[in-house]
Design an enzyme around this catalytic site. Structure first.
Site, mmCIF file in Angstrom:
data_model
loop_
_atom_site.group_PDB
_atom_site.id
_atom_site.type_symbol
_atom_site.label_atom_id
_atom_site.label_comp_id
_atom_site.label_asym_id
_atom_site.label_seq_id
_atom_site.Cartn_x
_atom_site.Cartn_y
_atom_site.Cartn_z
ATOM 1 C CB SER A 75 -0.903 0.011 1.241
ATOM 2 O OG SER A 75 -0.124 0.108 2.427
ATOM 3 C CG ASP A 76 1.482 5.671 -1.833
ATOM 4 O OD1 ASP A 76 2.374 5.927 -1.007
ATOM 5 O OD2 ASP A 76 1.363 6.281 -2.909
ATOM 6 C CD1 TRP A 77 4.007 5.851 4.961
ATOM 7 C CD2 TRP A 77 4.640 5.329 2.890
ATOM 8 N NE1 TRP A 77 5.227 5.206 5.044
ATOM 9 C CE2 TRP A 77 5.637 4.883 3.792
ATOM 10 C CE3 TRP A 77 4.822 5.102 1.538
ATOM 11 C CZ2 TRP A 77 6.801 4.227 3.362
ATOM 12 C CZ3 TRP A 77 5.962 4.451 1.118
ATOM 13 C CH2 TRP A 77 6.928 4.020 2.027
#
Length: 675
Positions: A75-77
């Site tokens: 996941s992206d942040w």
């Protein structure tokens, strides 16, 4: 803009039909998977109403099954939206602290993933799959042996800093060892920047300049940020030479060679006006040349720069800092004006590009640390420019479809960004609607000229409508699927946790309760309500799959086109040509399947050719290049395997010099262009 989920508004939804998704947006991911990438990051926004980090169709269906991706999805942040749902949908790794309120140091997974395994809501084979994918990428990238440990910190430039920077209290230690790994990488950085510089206009062959030229330089974009190249955190300002956009993915410049310094190293007679407002200047002499620097920036929407919220919603397609006016005023004062553009994308140039004194325009794009010398090499003719536009420059913003030209505004609820243009983006759209741009996709001039002759085409492999059947899937790793005892999830005895750091362990009470909940559900005959269609058994998979990147036959070369490129310029200058290959589908099938007039499918840059020198360039067109996505069959279809495909070879999407045909296996020079 509006890509991130928050308490007030969900991230926007990119609504894309299946054919467009495959033929445009999935295409580069297929290439990356085929090349062996180890990790894929899920985006913040939604696709067709489902957040990317829990979009099972994207992650499980397209990426892992159809494209055969063997690595892990991360996941992206702050893009992680759920716990069990994202695990079942194919997310394999969660970035730390990934909830909507990042300062609390919590996560949808951490010990919650452990709890979900113990209580039976996440199958153990899904957990095994996550771990296998992460470790497989570790081995695939050779990080299991002789791999150096980190020797720098992204949290501070100081030698000594916090060992646990996210904690409230942390011990101190050496975090930056200042290991210089640059070697001669500057040569590569300079070459990349130099080869990208695109000359779009050069009336009267004003360029290249002479070392004896008298130059007047205008615009703050000509010099590095006076506060330092890294002065703006995350490069979230447009001050000085624009070398990169802004956001969390930026890098610090080890140094910055700016254009004005490089120009002054070449020319003695240089006056620099470090302003974006045209200053009072002496009456120009006839031989004086004005070089005007303008820019246009964008970046991550975590930052707002000069009222632009990531996208250029304030500046739109105008130059920043009133750069268009700066060019106009310079053009009113000087007879010879060169415009240098550092930009993230296309601009509207109509207010000045046709002015008689604007003789030359260079797009230097985002050149990075070697912005100066790379530009000077082109300005002063050490090399001929060889870049070509990766987008069209239109005469008006509404020359493009409204879904692209008009940015979405804030609305209550989820912003719906529907890709109504389908396949018709950029030159595909312009060609369909007979709109002539100012400079077409692929456009780029040189200080010399090239001819394209002696073209030939041959069939490499016969085509069937659909690719051959995919091979059967191989076995997957076999592990125990027994759910561990809750004691395996207890915090280790004597372990001291660091605040705001994430751990997978549970307290004894929570671990025992999770196991008890599973046993209770099992004894009552109930189980976790998995989504409809969720299965753990191996399936045959889609026919479009079968290897990394998809069915291996999609990359079979169907046709090969060769052409001789010759430097025929009269200026006695060497240069590189970029040979571009566009596909035109058979007329009847193009109508049935509504395909763009031409589509770029291969390109190749020649070596540096001396005057009179030639090079034979070979372009390959694969099965996939001549296919469309058949939504009903969920497979790639060659609409007419024996039909008349046109393979157009040229130097831009509107400068097609040679046509080769698949049915007759003949080529024609200087044919009537289809666009």
């Amino acid at each position: 803009m509006y890509r991130m989920y928050n308490a007030l508004q969900p991230g926007y939804s990119s609504n894309i039909d299946d054919r467009t998704l495959h033929e445009l947006y999935l295409w580069p991911f297929a290439e990356a998977v085929r090349a062996g990438t180890g990790a894929v990051m899920s985006a913040y926004n939604a696709v067709n109403g489902s957040a990317c980090s829990q979009n099972s169709y994207l992650l499980n269906g397209l990426l892992k099954d159809e494209l055969g991706f063997q690595g892990f999805v991360v996941s992206d942040w702050l893009s992680h939206m759920s716990g069990v749902a994202s695990a079942l949908a194919g997310l394999d790794m969660d970035m730390p602290g990934d909830q909507q309120i990042p300062l609390l140091g919590t996560s949808y997974w951490m010990y919650e993933l452990t709890r979900s395994v113990l209580n039976g809501s996440v199958p153990i084979d899904r957990l095994n799959d996550m771990a296998t994918r992460v470790v497989a990428a570790w081995y695939q990238m050779g990080q299991d042996k002789d791999y150096p440990p980190p020797n720098f910190s992204s949290n501070t430039h100081d030698r000594v800093g916090f060992l646990y920077p996210a904690a409230l209290l942390s011990p101190i230690g050496v975090v930056n060892q200042y290991v210089n790994v640059q070697a001669n990488h500057y040569k590569i950085a300079r070459q990349v920047a130099q080869d990208a510089i695109t000359l779009v206009k050069n009336d009267g062959s004003l360029l290249p300049l002479s070392n004896s030229s008298s130059l007047k330089i205008f615009g703050t974009d000509a010099a590095v940020n006076p506060d330092g190249p890294n002065a703006c955190a995350f490069r979230s300002c447009n001050k000085g030479t624009l070398g990169m956009g802004w956001g969390s993915g930026v890098a610090d410049y080890p140094y910055f060679d700016d254009p004005i310094s490089a120009i002054k190293r070449r020319v003695k007679n240089v006056t620099y006006y470090a302003t974006d407002s045209f200053p009072p200047v002496p009456q120009p002499l006839p031989d004086e040349i004005a070089v005007v620097f303008i820019s246009s920036d964008s970046g991550e929407n975590s930052f707002t720069v000069e009222d632009n919220h990531g996208d250029r919603d304030s500046a739109k397609l105008a130059a920043w800092h009133d750069g268009d006016t700066l060019v106009q005023k310079a053009a009113a004062r000087y007879d010879n004006v060169v415009v240098v553009v550092h930009t993230v994308g296309p601009l509207l140039l109509e207010s000045w590009v046709s002015l008689p004194s604007v003789k030359a325009v260079l797009f230097a794009h985002l050149p990075g640390q070697e912005a100066g010398e790379s530009l000077a090499n082109v300005l002063f003719g050490d090399v001929s420019p060889s870049g070509h536009l990766p987008y069209s420059i239109t005469k008006a913003a509404d020359d493009l479809p409204r879904s692209i030209a008009d940015l979405k505004g804030f609305t209550l609820g989820q912003v719906q960004d529907t890709y109504t243009e389908g396949l018709y983006i950029d030159y595909r759209y312009l060609n369909k609607h007979s709109i002539k741009p100012r400079y077409a996709f692929g456009h780029g001039l040189s200080y010399t000229n090239f001819t394209y002759t002696n073209a030939s085409i041959k069939r490499i492999k016969p085509l069937s409508p659909y690719p051959p059947p995919r091979p059967a899937k191989g076995p997957t790793p076999t592990y125990s699927t027994a759910i561990p005892k809750p004691s395996e999830a207890y915090f280790p005895d004597g372990f001291t946790a660091i605040w705001r750091y994430l751990y997978s362990w549970l307290s004894k009470t929570d671990a025992d309760a999770a196991a008890a909940a599973r046993e209770k559900a099992s004894s009552s005959g109930s189980s976790y309500p998995y989504p409809p269609g969720y299965v753990t058994a191996q399936t045959p998979g889609p026919p479009a799959g079968g290897a990394q990147g998809g069915n291996a036959a999609l990359w079979d070369a169907a046709y090969e086109v060769t052409v001789t490129v010759t430097n025929v310029g009269t200026t006695r200058r060497s240069g590189k040509a970029v040979v571009q290959g566009y596909v035109q589908f058979p007329e009847a099938q193009s109508s049935e399947w509504d395909t763009p007039v031409v589509q770029l499918r291969d390109f190749e840059k020649t070596a540096e050719l001396m005057p009179g020198e030639s090079q034979v360039v070979t372009l390959h067109f694969t099965r996939k290049d001549v296919s469309v996505w058949d939504v009903g069959a969920q497979n790639w279809l060659v609409p007419d395997p024996h039909g008349r495909y046109g393979f157009w070879i040229g130097e831009a999407s509107d400068k097609l010099r040679v046509a080769c045909y698949s049915d007759s296996l003949t080529c024609q020079e200087d044919p009537e262009s289809p666009v």
